[in-house]
Design an enzyme around this catalytic site. Sequence first.
Site, PDB file in Angstrom:
ATOM      1  CD  GLU A 173      -2.960   0.953   2.648  1.00 39.94           C
ATOM      2  OE1 GLU A 173      -2.851   0.228   3.233  1.00 39.94           O
ATOM      3  OE2 GLU A 173      -2.400   2.382   3.445  1.00 39.94           O
ATOM      4  CD  GLU A 225      -3.388   7.396   5.663  1.00 49.00           C
ATOM      5  OE1 GLU A 225      -4.515   6.712   5.460  1.00 49.00           O
ATOM      6  OE2 GLU A 225      -1.941   7.354   5.543  1.00 49.00           O
TER       7      GLU A 225
END
Length: 267
Positions: free
Chosen positions: A145, A150
């Site tokens: 990933e 974020e």
Amino acid sequence: MKLQPVIHLVIGGIFLFSIAGCASTRPDKNRKLIWSDEFKDKGLPDASKWNYDTGGSGFGNEEAQFYTKDHLENARVENGKLIIEARKENREDKKYTSARLLTKGKFSFQYGTVEVRAKLPKGRGTWPAIWMMSEDMKKWPDDGELDIMEHVGYHQGYIHASVHTKKYNHIMQTQKTDTLFVKDASEKFHVYKADWSPEKIEVYVDDKKFFTYENREKTPGAWPFDKPYFIILNLAIGGFWGGKEGIDDTIFPQRFEIDYVRVYQNK
């Protein structure tokens, strides 16, 4: 489809960096545009480019929202921008709605540069993300990933970038991650970029590089990033990271605005 957690603990240094204006990355004649969405057509997102994850399962993170599909209130194109909007409204057993868009099954790529020009939502409980996973995801975190951006609302302005692999992941608290402070991330658009090659991954905000992960060990457990990946854009609410300090119900609706998504092949 089962997608795995995107949550991380913060390990590593924090870079303090203030970016003024609506900067963008410099043109580069050594790369070729291979896919993009400029969000020019008003209405629902382009179905030839985007799929949806839907439902209120919590998505492995105990998230509080219900992700909808083909629901203009949660995902729409207006004024040349993709709007992913989180709203305080009941849907099944959830108190909030939002959207998660992904190119899985529509577009994936192996190595290159992805750029997303975006303005982030603000407020305690918001958790927007720009990230990537393997098109042939069989097991997380073994298949990897890459989190390009974020942001959790209770930690305003701190932009996180991370990778997760079998050897390095947040479950074992070994994930590779770094943080950059962007004071106006929710007021102005910035370009969130990842350069991905067989040797390393580098992540930027505008032209400021703040995270590098190198393929030093050359093992699948440390480097699964040798296969096609797809792009994910979402705005989660709550969860065991985004909701760590609760959710402020007075902030809604909140918008994650994306000006464009572009993918380049590097020569």
